[in-house]
Scaffold this motif. Structure first.
Motif, PDB file in Angstrom:
ATOM      1  N   ILE A 133      35.965  44.848  32.676  1.00 27.81           N
ATOM      2  CA  ILE A 133      37.337  45.111  32.268  1.00 27.81           C
ATOM      3  C   ILE A 133      37.782  46.479  32.767  1.00 27.81           C
ATOM      4  N   HIS A 134      38.945  46.507  33.396  1.00 25.12           N
ATOM      5  CA  HIS A 134      39.489  47.755  33.934  1.00 25.12           C
ATOM      6  C   HIS A 134      39.935  48.664  32.789  1.00 25.12           C
ATOM      7  N   THR A 135      39.801  49.951  33.003  1.00 25.84           N
ATOM      8  CA  THR A 135      40.146  50.904  31.937  1.00 25.84           C
ATOM      9  C   THR A 135      41.623  50.874  31.555  1.00 25.84           C
ATOM     10  N   THR A 136      42.500  50.341  32.416  1.00 20.38           N
ATOM     11  CA  THR A 136      43.926  50.265  32.085  1.00 20.38           C
ATOM     12  C   THR A 136      44.307  48.974  31.371  1.00 20.38           C
ATOM     13  N   ALA A 137      43.360  48.075  31.180  1.00 22.00           N
ATOM     14  CA  ALA A 137      43.652  46.811  30.490  1.00 22.00           C
ATOM     15  C   ALA A 137      43.979  47.084  29.024  1.00 22.00           C
ATOM     16  N   HIS A 138      44.806  46.217  28.462  1.00 24.89           N
ATOM     17  CA  HIS A 138      45.165  46.324  27.050  1.00 24.89           C
ATOM     18  C   HIS A 138      44.625  45.121  26.290  1.00 24.89           C
ATOM     19  N   VAL A 139      43.848  45.415  25.264  1.00 25.74           N
ATOM     20  CA  VAL A 139      43.326  44.369  24.382  1.00 25.74           C
ATOM     21  C   VAL A 139      43.660  44.809  22.959  1.00 25.74           C
ATOM     22  N   TYR A 140      44.486  44.036  22.290  1.00 26.36           N
ATOM     23  CA  TYR A 140      44.903  44.403  20.939  1.00 26.36           C
ATOM     24  C   TYR A 140      43.805  44.090  19.922  1.00 26.36           C
ATOM     25  N   SER A 141      43.841  44.786  18.816  1.00 27.24           N
ATOM     26  CA  SER A 141      42.752  44.739  17.828  1.00 27.24           C
ATOM     27  C   SER A 141      42.559  43.365  17.198  1.00 27.24           C
TER      28      SER A 141
ATOM     29  N   ASP B 241      41.611  42.654  35.006  1.00 28.47           N
ATOM     30  CA  ASP B 241      41.968  43.582  36.065  1.00 28.47           C
ATOM     31  C   ASP B 241      42.952  44.641  35.559  1.00 28.47           C
ATOM     32  N   GLU B 242      43.405  45.495  36.478  1.00 27.03           N
ATOM     33  CA  GLU B 242      44.301  46.594  36.120  1.00 27.03           C
ATOM     34  C   GLU B 242      45.535  46.099  35.365  1.00 27.03           C
ATOM     35  N   HIS B 243      45.831  46.765  34.275  1.00 27.45           N
ATOM     36  CA  HIS B 243      47.032  46.534  33.458  1.00 27.45           C
ATOM     37  C   HIS B 243      47.155  45.100  32.938  1.00 27.45           C
ATOM     38  N   ALA B 244      46.059  44.363  32.900  1.00 22.16           N
ATOM     39  CA  ALA B 244      46.070  43.031  32.291  1.00 22.16           C
ATOM     40  C   ALA B 244      46.186  43.200  30.774  1.00 22.16           C
ATOM     41  N   CYS B 245      46.751  42.193  30.102  1.00 22.73           N
ATOM     42  CA  CYS B 245      47.007  42.346  28.670  1.00 22.73           C
ATOM     43  C   CYS B 245      46.660  41.079  27.895  1.00 22.73           C
ATOM     44  N   LEU B 246      45.878  41.260  26.822  1.00 27.29           N
ATOM     45  CA  LEU B 246      45.677  40.239  25.799  1.00 27.29           C
ATOM     46  C   LEU B 246      46.401  40.745  24.561  1.00 27.29           C
ATOM     47  N   ALA B 247      47.517  40.125  24.232  1.00 27.15           N
ATOM     48  CA  ALA B 247      48.399  40.579  23.153  1.00 27.15           C
ATOM     49  C   ALA B 247      47.832  40.210  21.778  1.00 27.15           C
ATOM     50  N   PRO B 248      48.501  40.665  20.717  1.00 23.64           N
ATOM     51  CA  PRO B 248      47.996  40.404  19.367  1.00 23.64           C
ATOM     52  C   PRO B 248      47.730  38.919  19.089  1.00 23.64           C
ATOM     53  N   TYR B 249      46.620  38.676  18.422  1.00 25.34           N
ATOM     54  CA  TYR B 249      46.217  37.367  17.924  1.00 25.34           C
ATOM     55  C   TYR B 249      45.913  36.332  19.007  1.00 25.34           C
TER      56      TYR B 249
ATOM     57  N   ILE C  84      43.803  33.472  35.258  1.00 22.57           N
ATOM     58  CA  ILE C  84      45.215  33.832  35.129  1.00 22.57           C
ATOM     59  C   ILE C  84      45.452  34.872  36.223  1.00 22.57           C
ATOM     60  N   GLU C  85      46.121  34.481  37.305  1.00 21.95           N
ATOM     61  CA  GLU C  85      46.244  35.357  38.463  1.00 21.95           C
ATOM     62  C   GLU C  85      47.288  36.449  38.263  1.00 21.95           C
ATOM     63  N   LYS C  86      47.336  37.340  39.223  1.00 19.92           N
ATOM     64  CA  LYS C  86      48.206  38.521  39.209  1.00 19.92           C
ATOM     65  C   LYS C  86      49.635  38.175  38.782  1.00 19.92           C
TER      66      LYS C  86
END
Length: 145
Positions: free
Chosen positions: A16-24, A37-45, A89-91
């Protein structure tokens, strides 16, 4: 706390890239099968049921309450054997709220699945899909600023 969660996921084998966002509130079944990858996001829930590899590409977003499910069962087999397949899930792709992405699906670059959509087949680049099962409705167009 995104960087802290990234650090913890890496300890458990995630790539996982350091800029990725994974919510709690994200549920990740097996961190070693997660690639972000960079700036990838897994949003809440988000439910990331990654019995096989799940790869979230650069700037791809998986919105709140979506499910990425990398496994199913062979209903023809009396032993009901588990079948796992990767999800990609591509770019720039977007999985909207409450959508479901099934095993073996590749969401092509910049494609979109609308809220509550259910996808069991690969998408095309820039395609917009809605419904259950998700159907192609039109191509995604970008503004020229």
């Amino acid at each position: 706390m995104h960087r802290w969660r990234v650090f913890l996921l890496k300890l458990f084998g995630a790539k996982i890239h350091t800029t990725a966002h994974v919510y709690s509130s994200v549920k990740i079944w097996y961190p070693a099968n997660l690639i972000m990858d960079e700036h990838a996001c897994l949003a809440p829930y988000v439910n990331c049921y990654n019995m096989n590899i799940i790869h979230i590409g650069e700037k791809a977003i998986v919105s709140q309450y979506a499910t990425l499910c990398g496994g199913t069962h062979d209903i023809r087999d009396p032993k009901f054997q588990l079948i796992t397949k990767p999800i990609i899930i591509e770019k720039g792709a977007w999985v909207a709220a409450n959508a479901f992405i099934g095993p073996g699906v590749t969401m092509a670059e910049y494609s979109v699945v609308g809220a509550c959509g259910v996808v069991f087949k690969n998408t095309v680049p820039n395609g917009i899909y809605v419904g259950n099962p998700a159907q192609f409705v039109k191509m995604r167009e970008f503004k020229n600023d």
